[in-house]
Design a protein around this motif. Structure first.
Motif, PDB file in Angstrom:
ATOM      1  N   MET A   1       0.920  -1.119   0.046  1.00  0.00           N
ATOM      2  CA  MET A   1      -0.006   0.038  -0.173  1.00  0.00           C
ATOM      3  C   MET A   1       0.937   1.232   0.058  1.00  0.00           C
ATOM      4  O   MET A   1       1.649   1.560   0.890  1.00  0.00           O
ATOM      5  CB  MET A   1      -0.761   0.076   1.295  1.00  0.00           C
ATOM      6  N   CYS A   2       0.869   2.103  -1.232  1.00  0.00           N
ATOM      7  CA  CYS A   2       1.753   3.031  -1.240  1.00  0.00           C
ATOM      8  C   CYS A   2       0.846   4.486  -0.903  1.00  0.00           C
ATOM      9  O   CYS A   2      -0.107   4.581  -1.630  1.00  0.00           O
ATOM     10  CB  CYS A   2       2.481   3.141  -2.558  1.00  0.00           C
ATOM     11  N   ILE A   3       1.315   5.451  -0.414  1.00  0.00           N
ATOM     12  CA  ILE A   3       0.620   6.678  -0.344  1.00  0.00           C
ATOM     13  C   ILE A   3       1.146   7.734  -0.662  1.00  0.00           C
ATOM     14  O   ILE A   3       0.771   8.721  -1.318  1.00  0.00           O
ATOM     15  CB  ILE A   3      -0.227   6.899   1.049  1.00  0.00           C
ATOM     16  N   GLY A   4       2.779   7.839  -0.406  1.00  0.00           N
ATOM     17  CA  GLY A   4       3.552   8.779  -0.790  1.00  0.00           C
ATOM     18  C   GLY A   4       3.274   9.634  -2.433  1.00  0.00           C
ATOM     19  O   GLY A   4       3.163  10.478  -2.322  1.00  0.00           O
ATOM     20  N   VAL A 365      -7.204   5.308   3.702  1.00  0.00           N
ATOM     21  CA  VAL A 365      -6.722   4.679   2.500  1.00  0.00           C
ATOM     22  C   VAL A 365      -6.252   3.089   3.380  1.00  0.00           C
ATOM     23  O   VAL A 365      -6.863   1.980   2.715  1.00  0.00           O
ATOM     24  CB  VAL A 365      -5.159   5.202   2.152  1.00  0.00           C
ATOM     25  N   SER A 366      -5.906   2.889   4.444  1.00  0.00           N
ATOM     26  CA  SER A 366      -5.609   1.737   5.212  1.00  0.00           C
ATOM     27  C   SER A 366      -6.989   1.067   5.401  1.00  0.00           C
ATOM     28  O   SER A 366      -7.091  -0.303   5.175  1.00  0.00           O
ATOM     29  CB  SER A 366      -4.729   1.809   6.189  1.00  0.00           C
ATOM     30  N   PHE A 373      -9.875  -2.331  -1.528  1.00  0.00           N
ATOM     31  CA  PHE A 373      -9.897  -0.986  -2.294  1.00  0.00           C
ATOM     32  C   PHE A 373      -8.394  -0.632  -2.519  1.00  0.00           C
ATOM     33  O   PHE A 373      -7.451  -0.918  -1.716  1.00  0.00           O
ATOM     34  CB  PHE A 373     -10.492   0.208  -1.594  1.00  0.00           C
ATOM     35  N   THR A 374      -7.977   0.099  -3.736  1.00  0.00           N
ATOM     36  CA  THR A 374      -6.674   0.374  -4.055  1.00  0.00           C
ATOM     37  C   THR A 374      -6.522   1.816  -3.982  1.00  0.00           C
ATOM     38  O   THR A 374      -7.504   2.618  -4.429  1.00  0.00           O
ATOM     39  CB  THR A 374      -6.499  -0.077  -5.488  1.00  0.00           C
ATOM     40  N   HIS A 375      -5.694   2.409  -3.238  1.00  0.00           N
ATOM     41  CA  HIS A 375      -5.484   3.994  -3.372  1.00  0.00           C
ATOM     42  C   HIS A 375      -5.266   4.528  -4.875  1.00  0.00           C
ATOM     43  O   HIS A 375      -4.257   4.276  -5.402  1.00  0.00           O
ATOM     44  CB  HIS A 375      -4.443   4.429  -2.300  1.00  0.00           C
ATOM     45  N   LYS A 376      -5.904   5.462  -5.130  1.00  0.00           N
ATOM     46  CA  LYS A 376      -5.778   5.860  -6.338  1.00  0.00           C
ATOM     47  C   LYS A 376      -5.192   7.502  -6.277  1.00  0.00           C
ATOM     48  O   LYS A 376      -4.416   7.791  -7.317  1.00  0.00           O
ATOM     49  CB  LYS A 376      -7.182   6.501  -7.065  1.00  0.00           C
TER      50      LYS A 376
END
Ligand SMILES: C[S@@+](CC[C@H](N)C(=O)[O-])C[C@H]1O[C@@H](n2cnc3c(N)ncnc32)[C@H](O)[C@@H]1O
Length: 421
Positions: A1-4, A365-366, A373-376
């Motif tokens: 899971m990437c948010i940056g 997001v988490s 769900f995937t972070h867009k």
């Protein structure tokens, strides 16, 4: 899971000069309202014509109104009965000729009372806590008359429409300080000079809202809208539940518990009591984070921030933790109702408590990641015109404040794997 890399600032979302009072958005102010143009932009990208939108914390119904203008059916939930009334009135089509007939009669009666020989007839006064602390005798008499008069309006949609104008007027004619969310009274030396024109203010609001409604009726698509009191934190799911699930969520949850962030309940209390809505005094307790929880959050993007807060203030850490536990519970309920390719858009602020920043965007997001769900994207926008506190007191010492939020994040995730339907 990437948010940056998916988080970026985009000033086109600041919407600095947007007219936030178009259509029925003019009906009633409320703290931390969503700017309609945010919902509109999100609907343009992620909306599904003829599909279903859910707003689990709908407040005054900004995204429901925008969904109707776009052409999506919509359902909103809120624990605050006053905003359920406002959201319903803002999104319900009314026959304009029926409305006009009622408003003309009402306005002419009020004109007679104000400028004719008429004396305001006595009407029952509801049981409101500290009534005379918040209203002058004269204002009480006028409000009681109007409340009684509105009760007799037969058409339910028209009655709700009028109640919304009444509600916004109640705050303005009360002794509450302008520009405050919480219930604070104006200074004693100002009370004598405060003689609001109750009927005049009310008529102006009715007229303004009537024009907003006419513009809405012209542009809205023939879709369904409903507002529910389901509390997703308690696992309650709103109805109707569309076959295949909701396609889109556009929402702005509270920034934290009502006691230490925005006191939605205090803001609404006087109007809700005048109208006679249930639980008028309980909203802040019922809201997310309103009750202590014995559970603890583990391995969450906010855990280390909460531990830092705990090292300086255990009680505040428990309050903050209770909020995120409730938010996670609510997301678990919401996720159950979403379709296999649904999109969620959560507009959230990362507030600071005891100088520690809480990454609510990463928490969202988490929590949705657990449900496939995937972070867009997380779009960061400046807050130029939203009515909300920009300062808080990290020490709880009067006068010592620090900046809490000048920015908010629009978190977008899409479901790409399993569905729980
Ligand atoms: C930021 S406001 C939403 C404002 C809304 N977008 C608008 O434009 O008016 C957050 C809302 O969440 C509501 N709320 C708090 N706890 C809730 C819960 N457990 N379930 C549903 N709504 C809740 C509050 O009453 C408040 O109206």
């Amino acid at each position: 899971m990437c948010i940056g890399s998916l988080k970026y600032k985009d000033e086109t979302w600041d919407l600095q000069n947007a007219d936030t009072k178009e259509y029925t958005h003019c009906f009633h102010t409320y703290p931390a309202m969503m700017i309609p143009q945010i919902a509109r932009k999100l609907l343009k990208t992620y909306g599904v014509e003829g599909g279903w939108l859910l707003d689990p914390y709908c407040g005054t119904g900004t995204s429901l109104v925008e969904a109707s203008l776009f052409g999506m059916h919509s359902v909103g939930c809120d624990i605050n009965p006053l905003v359920r009334l406002i959201a319903t009135a803002k999104s319900t089509p009314i026959c304009l000729s029926t409305l006009d007939e009622t408003l003309n009669k009402l306005n002419s009666d009020l004109f007679q009372l104000e400028f004719g020989t008429g004396k305001i007839p006595n009407a029952p006064i509801p049981d409101i806590l500290n009534l005379t602390y918040w209203f002058s005798e004269e204002v009480i008499k006028s409000l009681a008359y109007l409340r009684n008069r509105i009760k007799d309006v037969e058409d339910k949609a028209v009655r709700n429409f009028i109640r919304v104008a009444f509600s916004e007027m109640v705050r303005e004619v009360s002794y509450t300080r302008n520009g405050e969310f919480k219930l604070y009274r104006m200074p004693t030396n100002k009370l004598d000079d405060f003689n609001p024109d109750v009927f005049g203010i009310f008529s102006k609001k009715l007229n303004r809202n009537r024009n907003g409604l006419a513009a809405f009726l012209e542009k809205r698509k023939g879709v369904e809208t409903s507002v529910s009191d389901a509390n997703t934190v308690q696992g309650e799911l709103p109805m109707p539940r569309p076959l295949g699930g909701y396609d889109l969520v556009i929402t702005s949850p509270p920034y934290g518990d009502s006691h230490t962030t925005v006191a939605y309940g205090q803001f609404s209390r006087l109007a809700a009591e005048w109208i006679g809505l249930p639980n008028a005094r309980k909203v802040d307790k019922l809201a997310m984070g309103g009750q202590r929880s014995k559970e603890t959050l583990t391995d969450s993007p906010v855990s280390s921030a909460i531990e830092k807060i705990r090292s300086v203030d255990k009680k505040r850490a428990c309050e903050v933790s209770a909020f995120y536990i409730d938010l996670e519970r609510s997301i678990n309920s919401v996720a159950q109702m979403l379709s296999s390719n649904a999109t969620i858009c959560y507009v959230v602020g990362n507030r600071r408590v005891k100088e520690v920043m809480l990454p609510t965007d990463a928490f969202i997001v988490s929590a949705f990641h657990q449900h496939g769900f995937t972070h867009k994207a997380t779009i960061v926008r400046n807050i130029p015109n939203k009515r909300m506190p920009k300062k808080n007191s990290p020490s709880n010492i009067a006068g010592q404040t620090s900046t809490t939020m000048h920015e908010e994040n629009i978190v977008v995730c899409q479901r790409t794997t399993h569905t729980c339907l």
